[in-house]
Enzyme design. Structure first.
Site, PDB file in Angstrom:
ATOM      1  CG  LEU A  19      -1.854  -1.223   1.319  1.00  8.52           C
ATOM      2  CD1 LEU A  19      -2.715  -1.132   2.579  1.00  8.52           C
ATOM      3  CD2 LEU A  19      -2.740  -1.368   0.080  1.00  8.52           C
TER       4      LEU A  19
ATOM      5  N   PRO B 176       0.365   5.947  -0.467  1.00 11.34           N
ATOM      6  CG  PRO B 176       1.593   7.858   0.074  1.00 11.34           C
ATOM      7  CD  PRO B 176       1.741   6.482  -0.508  1.00 11.34           C
TER       8      PRO B 176
ATOM      9  CG  HIS C 169      -3.217   1.327  -2.260  1.00  8.10           C
ATOM     10  ND1 HIS C 169      -1.874   1.088  -2.405  1.00  8.10           N
ATOM     11  CD2 HIS C 169      -3.832   0.624  -3.245  1.00  8.10           C
ATOM     12  CE1 HIS C 169      -1.682   0.277  -3.427  1.00  8.10           C
ATOM     13  NE2 HIS C 169      -2.842  -0.015  -3.963  1.00  8.10           N
TER      14      HIS C 169
ATOM     15  CD  GLN D 190      -5.103  -8.518 -10.991  1.00 11.10           C
ATOM     16  OE1 GLN D 190      -6.053  -8.787 -10.269  1.00 11.10           O
ATOM     17  NE2 GLN D 190      -4.687  -7.263 -11.164  1.00 11.10           N
TER      18      GLN D 190
ATOM     19  CE  LYS E 156     -11.737   9.485 -12.297  1.00 13.30           C
ATOM     20  NZ  LYS E 156     -12.175  10.848 -12.586  1.00 13.30           N
TER      21      LYS E 156
ATOM     22  CG  MET F  58       2.106   7.689  -5.461  1.00 13.45           C
ATOM     23  SD  MET F  58       1.560   7.926  -3.771  1.00 13.45           S
ATOM     24  CE  MET F  58       2.380   9.478  -3.447  1.00 13.45           C
ATOM     25  CB  SER F  59       2.601   2.151  -9.371  1.00 15.15           C
ATOM     26  OG  SER F  59       2.722   0.771  -9.618  1.00 15.15           O
ATOM     27  CB  SER F  60       2.353  -1.824  -5.526  1.00 16.58           C
ATOM     28  OG  SER F  60       1.157  -1.380  -4.935  1.00 16.58           O
TER      29      SER F  60
HETATM   30  O1  PAF Z   1      -5.875  -2.537  -9.038  1.00 17.73           O
HETATM   31  C1  PAF Z   1      -5.550  -3.535  -8.363  1.00 17.73           C
HETATM   32  O2  PAF Z   1      -4.784  -3.463  -7.392  1.00 17.73           O
HETATM   33  C2  PAF Z   1      -6.105  -4.894  -8.754  1.00 17.73           C
HETATM   34  O3  PAF Z   1      -6.198  -5.022 -10.130  1.00 17.73           O
HETATM   35  C3  PAF Z   1      -7.449  -5.226  -8.072  1.00 17.73           C
HETATM   36  C4  PAF Z   1      -8.555  -4.290  -8.510  1.00 17.73           C
HETATM   37  C5  PAF Z   1      -7.286  -5.163  -6.569  1.00 17.73           C
HETATM   38  C6  PAF Z   1      -7.875  -6.655  -8.441  1.00 17.73           C
HETATM   39  O4  PAF Z   1      -6.920  -7.587  -8.057  1.00 17.73           O
END
Ligand code: PAF
Length: 285
Positions: A33, A35, A37, A61, A149, A185-187
């Site tokens: 996580l 900021p 999230h 996915q 978004k 921001m991205s993990s």
């Molecule tokens: O955006 C994400 O983190 C994922 O694609 C989600 C929506 C939690 C589904 O695994």
């Protein structure tokens, strides 16, 4: 914060709250996580009685096994962060708990949204997203669910999932959270090397410059300009840049009045694939 790893336990706990007429806000995540999230959690807390976050790295996915294996898993820290924003419930199940002995995605028809952009480059990705989000919605039964978004295509697909399957949840898209230098921001940002991390804000800067050209240059010229910028860049490889209609996600050739457009981009920074997007409007000045 209550923490659950069992579907039936979290379902029972939340159904009692729903029986007491409490509204439930839900933030599905894959953990690690940041900021961005936490802003979704804060929004959910403002608008609902109870906020539930799920942390689940969803195997169906990922089209790339290495990306799945290396996806950051930081549950202890995630718990601390969620407690710091007073999240009410965390659901963090195992893969077996969700998929039992069949780790497979359902097939979905998202009216063609799934074939654009990310769909072209990440085989089966949106079937995996649809499968897990539908499953989580069925367990948590939220009134409202919050998504960033940054994954704009995912957001539109989840709205389509809800519409087509008549799921009783309102899907809310929230603004992209950026680092001070503009990087979305991205993990996955934690996996960038130091030099790629320094280079990555170029993506946002290029989107901003391209936006200024929108309505002055034609779409083809803007696309060619963006491609040229990345060709010259020693560390970043452009996978795609496209300007699309926000609702159909189809690439546009010409700009029509009163339509909402958005530019979408995917870039490799070394091994790490980064995506970003920005609304493009005709400037009135
Ligand atoms: O955006 C994400 O983190 C994922 O694609 C989600 C929506 C939690 C589904 O695994």
């Amino acid at each position: 914060m209550k923490i659950f790893d069992s579907k039936s336990d979290v379902e029972n706990y939340l159904s009692e709250l729903k029986n007491d007429n409490k509204t439930i806000g839900f933030v599905p995540t894959m953990g690690a996580l940041h900021p961005g999230h936490l802003s979704l959690v804060k929004r959910s807390k403002k608008k609902n009685d109870i906020t539930v976050v799920s942390v689940f790295v969803n195997p169906t996915q990922f089209d790339n096994k290495e990306d799945l294996d290396k996806y950051p898993q930081t549950l202890k820290n995630d718990i601390k962060l969620l407690e710091s924003v007073a999240c009410d419930v965390l659901f963090a199940p195992s893969v077996e708990e969700i998929y039992e002995d069949r780790i497979e995605a359902e097939k979905f028809d998202f009216d063609g949204l799934e074939f654009e952009m990310e769909g072209k480059f990440r085989d089966g990705h949106f079937d995996g997203v649809g499968t897990i989000v539908k499953t989580l919605f069925e367990i948590v039964k939220p009134n409202n669910a919050y998504f960033g978004k940054k994954d704009f295509q995912q957001l539109q697909i989840i709205k389509k999932l809800v519409e087509k399957h008549q799921l009783p949840v309102k899907v809310k898209g929230m603004p992209i959270f950026r680092e001070n230098d503009g990087l979305a921001m991205s993990s996955r940002n934690t996996r960038l090397t130091i030099e790629h991390r320094e280079a990555a804000p170029f993506i946002y800067k290029t989107l901003k410059k391209a936006k200024k050209k929108f309505g002055i240059k034609n779409v083809e010229e803007i696309e060619a300009w963006v491609m040229k910028q990345f060709k010259k860049h020693p560390l970043l490889d452009l996978e795609y840049f496209t300007i699309a209609d926000e609702s159909t996600l189809k690439t546009i050739k010409n700009i029509a009045p009163n339509k909402k457009y958005r530019a979408f981009i995917a870039v490799f920074a070394g091994e790490i694939r980064l995506i970003d997007n920005m609304q493009f409007k005709i400037q009135n000045n």
